[in-house]
Design a protein around this motif. Structure first.
Motif, PDB file in Angstrom:
ATOM      1  N   PRO A   7       1.027  -1.125  -0.043  1.00 21.86           N
ATOM      2  CA  PRO A   7       0.146  -0.011  -0.052  1.00 21.86           C
ATOM      3  C   PRO A   7       0.883   1.332   0.058  1.00 21.86           C
ATOM      4  O   PRO A   7       1.984   1.051   0.297  1.00 21.86           O
ATOM      5  CB  PRO A   7      -0.739  -0.063   1.177  1.00 21.86           C
ATOM      6  N   VAL A   8       0.465   2.445  -0.340  1.00 22.25           N
ATOM      7  CA  VAL A   8       1.047   3.654  -0.581  1.00 22.25           C
ATOM      8  C   VAL A   8       1.970   3.850   0.681  1.00 22.25           C
ATOM      9  O   VAL A   8       3.136   4.291   0.589  1.00 22.25           O
ATOM     10  CB  VAL A   8       0.020   4.776  -1.005  1.00 22.25           C
ATOM     11  N   PRO A   9       1.404   4.006   1.796  1.00 23.37           N
ATOM     12  CA  PRO A   9       1.964   4.302   3.024  1.00 23.37           C
ATOM     13  C   PRO A   9       3.350   3.305   3.274  1.00 23.37           C
ATOM     14  O   PRO A   9       4.367   4.046   3.641  1.00 23.37           O
ATOM     15  CB  PRO A   9       1.155   4.236   4.354  1.00 23.37           C
ATOM     16  N   VAL A  10       3.066   2.056   3.295  1.00 23.18           N
ATOM     17  CA  VAL A  10       4.350   1.125   3.099  1.00 23.18           C
ATOM     18  C   VAL A  10       5.252   1.366   2.269  1.00 23.18           C
ATOM     19  O   VAL A  10       6.588   1.359   2.503  1.00 23.18           O
ATOM     20  CB  VAL A  10       3.712  -0.352   3.228  1.00 23.18           C
ATOM     21  N   ARG A  11       5.002   1.484   0.982  1.00 24.74           N
ATOM     22  CA  ARG A  11       5.701   1.769  -0.235  1.00 24.74           C
ATOM     23  C   ARG A  11       6.660   3.018   0.071  1.00 24.74           C
ATOM     24  O   ARG A  11       7.785   3.085  -0.197  1.00 24.74           O
ATOM     25  CB  ARG A  11       5.012   1.738  -1.445  1.00 24.74           C
ATOM     26  N   GLU A  12       5.896   4.063   0.666  1.00 27.79           N
ATOM     27  CA  GLU A  12       6.802   5.367   0.860  1.00 27.79           C
ATOM     28  C   GLU A  12       7.585   5.245   1.891  1.00 27.79           C
ATOM     29  O   GLU A  12       8.893   5.810   1.776  1.00 27.79           O
ATOM     30  CB  GLU A  12       5.694   6.657   0.975  1.00 27.79           C
TER      31      GLU A  12
END
Length: 377
Positions: A7-12
Motif C-alpha cells: 500500500p502507499v504508506p508502506v511503499r513510501e
C-alpha cells in the motif's frame, strides 16, 4: 494470500529508508537502526496486545515456525501433537525437532469431512488425544488447504484444563501458525490463549515483503532456546564482548535472527500496522468475511462446483477453496488467469482451487470471479 502489493504508506516508508541507506548506509544504520527496529517490534507488540519483549522479528511464517519449534527444550519421552491437516512447514519443523531430540511427533485428523465439521467436533478430538506426555500442541489457525478456521480460543481452554492437573515443569504449550488469521481476525495473542504465534506480515496485513513476527508467551520463552545469534539484545553481545557467559533466560529480541537484512522493509512495519489500525480491525474482519461469504454462496450455486470451505463464518476466514468437476485445479487456475482472476492451487494432496477476497476487493469483483468460474464449469 500469497504475496501482497505494498500500500502507499508502506511503499513510501520503504522508499524513504532505501534512499537514506543508499545515500549513507553506515551513518543511517548506526544512527537509526536500533530505534527503527524497536519501533517495528513495538508496533507488532501493540497489535498483538503484549509486551514488546515477547516479539521476535522474522522474515516469514516459515522462519517463525522454524525458530519456535526448533528451539523447544524437549527430549525423548515428550510428545508434540499436531494434525494431518497442518502445512508442510509445521510438519517439517517438527520432523527436524524429532530427528535432533528424539521427541515423538503424533498427527491426528480434526474432522471426517471439512464441509460438515463443527467447532465441537474439532475441540473434542483434540481433548481426546491429549496424553500425559503431550507437551506441545502445534496447530494452524486458518488452513490454507480448505479455508477452515479452527476455534483457537476454545482449544486453548482445553489446554488450560489439561494443565490444571500438571506440575509447572510439565505444562502443555499451544503453538499456532497464524498467518491466514493475522490481519483478518480481531483476536489478539491473549484472547486466543496460545503460547507461540507465528505469521508473515506480507499477506493479509499488507505489510512489507519479507517480514514476519513470532510472539511467545512467558511459558513459551521458558521452554525455548535461541538458535540463531541475535544483535537485537545488547546484553547478549556485551557478555560475549567481555568474555562472560550469556545472560540467563530468553526473550523476543534474543529469538530474532541477527545479520544484515533488507532493513528498509523491516523498518516499514509500523506503517503497515498503523494503516491497519486506521481502517479498523473490526471493519477489516467484517469486510473480509462478508466478501468471502458472498463468494462461497455464489460458487455453491454453480453446478459442478464443490465448495470445501465451511459455509459457517465462525469456521472460515478469507480463504475460499473449491473444485470443479471434470477439471484439475491447475486447469481451473489457468483458465481463471486468462480471465484476469488470480487464483491458486493449494499445495496439498487435495490440490483445491483457492480464491481469497480481501479488503482490496469489491462486491463487483467477487461477482466477476464467480461468473468466471461459472463459464469454466
Amino acid at each position: 494470500m500469497l504475496l501482497t502489493s505494498h500500500p502507499v504508506p508502506v511503499r513510501e516508508a520503504i522508499e524513504k529508508h532505501r534512499r537514506n541507506l543508499d545515500a549513507d548506509p553506515v551513518e543511517y544504520l548506526e544512527r537509526n537502526g536500533d530505534a527503527l527496529t524497536e519501533a517495528s517490534r513495538s508496533a507488532a507488540a501493540d497489535y498483538m496486545g503484549m509486551n514488546l519483549a515477547h516479539i521476535a522479528l522474522t522474515d516469514s511464517t516459515t522462519m517463525g515456525i522454524g525458530l519456535i519449534y526448533s528451539a523447544l527444550d524437549l527430549g525423548p519421552g515428550d510428545e508434540v501433537l499436531t494434525t494431518d491437516e497442518d502445512y508442510y512447514v509445521t510438519h517439517h519443523a517438527l520432523r527436524h525437532l524429532s530427528e535432533r531430540t528424539g521427541v515423538t511427533i503424533r498427527r491426528i485428523s480434526l474432522f471426517d469431512d471439512v464441509r460438515e465439521t463443527t467447532r465441537q467436533e474439532i475441540v473434542e478430538r483434540i481433548r481426546a488425544e491429549i496424553r500425559p506426555e503431550t507437551r506441545v500442541l502445534a496447530l494452524t489457525w486458518v488452513h490454507s488447504s480448505t479455508g477452515l478456521k479452527i476455534p483457537v480460543a476454545e482449544i486453548a481452554g482445553v489446554v488450560r484444563e489439561a494443565n490444571a492437573a500438571r506440575e509447572e515443569d510439565g505444562q502443555l504449550l499451544f503453538g499456532l501458525d497464524a498467518v491466514h488469521g493475522f490481519g483478518v481476525e480481531t483476536e489478539n495473542f491473549f484472547e486466543l490463549g496460545v503460547d507461540f504465534y507465528a505469521a508473515g506480515c506480507h499477506k493479509w496485513l499488507f505489510g512489507p515483503r519479507g517480514t514476519g513476527i513470532a510472539a511467545i508467551s512467558e511459558r513459551g520463552l521458558a521452554l525455548t532456546r535461541p538458535t540463531i545469534p541475535t544483535f537485537d539484545d545488547s546484553a547478549v553481545f556485551s557478555a560475549w564482548y567481555r568474555g562472560e557467559d550469556a545472560p540467563a533466560g530468553n526473550n523476543g529480541p534474543r529469538m530474532t535472527p541477527g545479520g544484515f537484512k533488507p532493513f528498509e522493509h523491516y523498518w516499514s512495519l509500523p506503517e503497515a500496522f498503523e494503516l491497519h489500525a486506521r481502517i479498523g480491525r473490526e471493519d477489516i474482519a467484517a469486510r473480509t468475511h462478508g466478501l468471502a461469504s458472498a463468494l462461497k454462496e455464489a460458487l455453491a450455486s454453480i453446478g459442478g462446483v464443490n465448495v470445501h470451505t465451511p459455509r459457517d463464518a465462525e469456521l472460515s476466514s478469507g480463504i475460499v477453496a473449491f473444485d470443479v468437476e471434470g477439471l484439475n485445479s491447475e486447469a481451473v487456475v489457468s483458465r481463471l488467469r486468462e480471465r484476469s482472476i488470480v487464483a491458486s492451487v493449494a499445495p496439498y494432496p487435495s490440490a483445491l482451487v483457492r480464491l481469497t477476497p480481501s479488503i482490496r476487493n469489491t462486491e463487483d469483483e467477487v461477482e466477476q470471479a464467480a461468473a468466471a468460474v461459472r463459464e469454466i464449469a
